[in-house]
Design an enzyme around this catalytic site. Structure first.
Site, PDB file in Angstrom:
ATOM      1  N   SER A   1       0.828  -1.213   0.000  1.00 25.78           N
ATOM      2  CA  SER A   1       0.000   0.000   0.000  1.00 25.78           C
ATOM      3  C   SER A   1       0.851   1.248   0.000  1.00 25.78           C
ATOM      4  CB  SER A   1      -0.899  -0.003   1.252  1.00 25.78           C
ATOM      5  OG  SER A   1      -1.504   1.261   1.434  1.00 25.78           O
TER       6      SER A   1
ATOM      7  N   TYR B   1      -1.544   0.401  10.213  1.00 30.37           N
ATOM      8  CA  TYR B   1      -1.796  -0.336   8.968  1.00 30.37           C
ATOM      9  C   TYR B   1      -0.582  -0.209   8.036  1.00 30.37           C
ATOM     10  CZ  TYR B   1      -3.550  -0.941   4.213  1.00 30.37           C
ATOM     11  OH  TYR B   1      -3.707  -1.313   2.907  1.00 30.37           O
TER      12      TYR B   1
ATOM     13  N   LYS C   1       2.232  -3.149   6.667  1.00 31.78           N
ATOM     14  CA  LYS C   1       2.546  -3.394   5.252  1.00 31.78           C
ATOM     15  C   LYS C   1       4.057  -3.269   5.031  1.00 31.78           C
ATOM     16  CE  LYS C   1      -1.542  -4.143   3.445  1.00 31.78           C
ATOM     17  NZ  LYS C   1      -1.861  -5.417   2.763  1.00 31.78           N
TER      18      LYS C   1
HETATM   19  C1  WQD Z   1      -9.378   9.426   0.754  1.00 28.31           C
HETATM   20  C2  WQD Z   1      -9.519  10.905   0.999  1.00 28.31           C
HETATM   21  C3  WQD Z   1      -9.790  11.474   3.323  1.00 28.31           C
HETATM   22  C4  WQD Z   1     -13.718   9.507   3.725  1.00 28.31           C
HETATM   23  C5  WQD Z   1      -6.628   4.302   2.775  1.00 28.31           C
HETATM   24  C6  WQD Z   1      -5.388   3.477   3.011  1.00 28.31           C
HETATM   25  C7  WQD Z   1      -4.893   2.947   1.701  1.00 28.31           C
HETATM   26  C8  WQD Z   1      -5.983   2.156   1.055  1.00 28.31           C
HETATM   27  C9  WQD Z   1      -7.164   3.073   0.801  1.00 28.31           C
HETATM   28  C10 WQD Z   1      -6.271  -0.194   1.374  1.00 28.31           C
HETATM   29  C11 WQD Z   1      -8.743  11.401   2.223  1.00 28.31           C
HETATM   30  C12 WQD Z   1     -11.046  11.814   2.532  1.00 28.31           C
HETATM   31  C13 WQD Z   1     -12.515   9.980   3.242  1.00 28.31           C
HETATM   32  C14 WQD Z   1     -14.732  10.443   4.090  1.00 28.31           C
HETATM   33  C15 WQD Z   1     -13.281  12.245   3.443  1.00 28.31           C
HETATM   34  N1  WQD Z   1      -6.325   1.032   1.857  1.00 28.31           N
HETATM   35  N2  WQD Z   1     -12.302  11.318   3.099  1.00 28.31           N
HETATM   36  N3  WQD Z   1     -14.469  11.778   3.935  1.00 28.31           N
HETATM   37  O1  WQD Z   1      -7.167   7.139   3.723  1.00 28.31           O
HETATM   38  O2  WQD Z   1      -6.328   7.839   1.405  1.00 28.31           O
HETATM   39  O3  WQD Z   1      -6.272   5.442   2.034  1.00 28.31           O
HETATM   40  O4  WQD Z   1      -7.604   3.552   2.086  1.00 28.31           O
HETATM   41  O5  WQD Z   1      -6.042  -0.555   0.246  1.00 28.31           O
HETATM   42  O6  WQD Z   1      -3.778   2.122   1.923  1.00 28.31           O
HETATM   43  O7  WQD Z   1      -4.373   4.306   3.554  1.00 28.31           O
HETATM   44  O8  WQD Z   1      -8.460   6.523   1.615  1.00 28.31           O
HETATM   45  O9  WQD Z   1     -10.779   6.783   0.854  1.00 28.31           O
HETATM   46  O10 WQD Z   1     -10.295   6.772   3.369  1.00 28.31           O
HETATM   47  O11 WQD Z   1      -9.648   8.754   2.001  1.00 28.31           O
HETATM   48  O12 WQD Z   1     -13.078  13.450   3.312  1.00 28.31           O
HETATM   49  O13 WQD Z   1     -15.865  10.089   4.535  1.00 28.31           O
HETATM   50  O14 WQD Z   1     -10.896  11.184   1.275  1.00 28.31           O
HETATM   51  O15 WQD Z   1      -9.489  12.471   4.283  1.00 28.31           O
HETATM   52  O16 WQD Z   1      -8.264  12.704   1.938  1.00 28.31           O
HETATM   53  P1  WQD Z   1      -7.032   6.851   2.271  1.00 28.31           P
HETATM   54  P2  WQD Z   1      -9.874   7.163   1.989  1.00 28.31           P
END
Ligand code: WQD
Length: 335
Positions: free
Chosen positions: A126, A150, A154
């Site tokens: 990741s 997490y 990884k």
């Molecule tokens: C994306 C953006 C949030 C939800 C994680 C893991 C990564 C992978 C994907 C496994 C960020 C913003 C999110 C919400 C928001 N995991 N957001 N409101 O955290 O970048 O990555 O998940 O494969 O390894 O690190 O993904 O989709 O949670 O967030 O504003 O309700 O959306 O702050 O900027 P993230 P995400």
């Protein structure tokens, strides 16, 4: 006889799409899954998409006896290791469970593989291993400063696999660093099915668009980004799956350990993703400003040029395709 490829966590979101692409490429996928974060109902869906029954063993990769029996009973030639826990937020609450599942599972798997002399392995890593990069786009040589439990699990598995490769030249190992997987198979037969309230942005938007949730919480609007909201690299899960088949074919030729970013190379802010989802669903999406989430970073998107050079792979689908497929899955998944 087609190569049998074991896909751990093959009933999960990314794993199931990899299974489809393996079958399309002429491999014989074999799934092991404990259904801790996936559903048995994925199996008949896979049968509809691939027009074949994909064998699935219900089991936990941490159970060495179960894994060893798999290798004894099947002529497995390679493994794609997707099984694991993947919520950044949950990892902060349950660190031991994350190390036990993500690191302990990898240890048991590699032990069984070595015992069976099966030494071709792709590991689902990741972009979380980078933490907040010093600059974007991120190359594979960027400093590794995981900012979450997490991400550290990884990176720990990556280091173990790099050491395994250094200790035995017979191994061919691909460490594939996913950026933000999103979207769904165009058939809308398989897709992301988070239990309860999703952690990730795109499935959350799908629920808001379907009126299953009232609004999207924009986690931080004061980041150092063009519009103040978090920037990420959303890569279509189908492109990710195609990249795994390309990596599997590469590892059949090339020994050693290879680390590759699997991302689109494009960064999109939260507000840009919300706008893309509004285009996909044809209706406005309510949003509210919310505090930053612990462990979040401002901006992270890939330089995917090494995957292009080594595998000839690039993401073919853009953000609008991701949102269109995610929306189709949301509206058709219950059929
Ligand atoms: C994306 C953006 C949030 C939800 C994680 C893991 C990564 C992978 C994907 C496994 C960020 C913003 C999110 C919400 C928001 N995991 N957001 N409101 O955290 O970048 O990555 O998940 O494969 O390894 O690190 O993904 O989709 O949670 O967030 O504003 O309700 O959306 O702050 O900027 P993230 P995400």
């Amino acid at each position: 006889m087609a190569d049998t490829v074991l896909v751990t966590g093959g009933a999960g979101y990314v794993g199931s799409h990899i299974v489809v692409e393996l079958a399309n490429a002429g491999y014989s996928p074999l799934i092991i899954d404990n259904f801790a974060t996936s559903l048995p109902s994925m199996l008949p869906r896979l049968r509809r998409v691939t027009d074949r029954t994909i064998p699935c063993v219900v089991g936990d990769v941490r159970d060495l006896a179960v894994i060893k029996r798999l290798f004894a009973e099947h002529s497995i030639t390679a493994v794609i290791h997707c099984a694991g826990l993947k919520s950044v937020g949950e990892g902060e609450q349950k660190p031991v469970a994350y190390y036990d599942n993500n690191v302990g599972g990898a240890i048991a798997l590699v032990e069984a593989m070595a015992d069976a002399n099966v030494k071709r392995l792709i590991f689902s890593s990741s972009a979380a291993v980078y933490g907040q990069p010093d600059r974007n786009p991120v190359t594979e040589d960027a400093p590794l400063r995981p900012a979450s439990v997490y991400g550290r699990t990884k990176r720990t598995v990556e280091q173990m696999l790099e050491d395994v490769s250094s200790s035995d030249a017979g191994w061919s190992i691909g460490l594939l660093r996913y950026f933000n997987p999103a979207g769904a198979h165009p058939s809308a037969q398989i897709g992301e099915a988070p239990s309860g309230t999703p952690n990730n942005l795109v499935p959350m938007l799908a629920q808001v668009a379907a009126a299953s949730a009232p609004e999207i919480a924009v986690c931080g609007d004061d980041w150092d980004t063009p519009d103040g909201t978090g920037v990420r690299d959303y890569v279509h899960v189908m492109d990710l799956a195609v990249g795994h088949v390309a990596a599997m074919q590469y590892l059949a030729r090339v020994p050693g350990s290879t680390t590759l970013n699997l991302g689109s190379g494009r960064g999109h802010s939260v507000l840009e993703v919300v706008a893309a989802f509004e285009r996909a669903c044809g209706k406005p999406i309510a949003r509210r400003a919310a505090p930053r989430r612990p462990g979040d970073v401002a901006s992270c998107y890939a330089d995917p040029s090494r995957a292009q050079d080594v595998l000839g792979w690039r993401a073919a689908r853009d953000l609008d395709a991701i949102c269109a497929d995610a929306w189709r899955w949301q509206t058709n998944r219950h059929r």
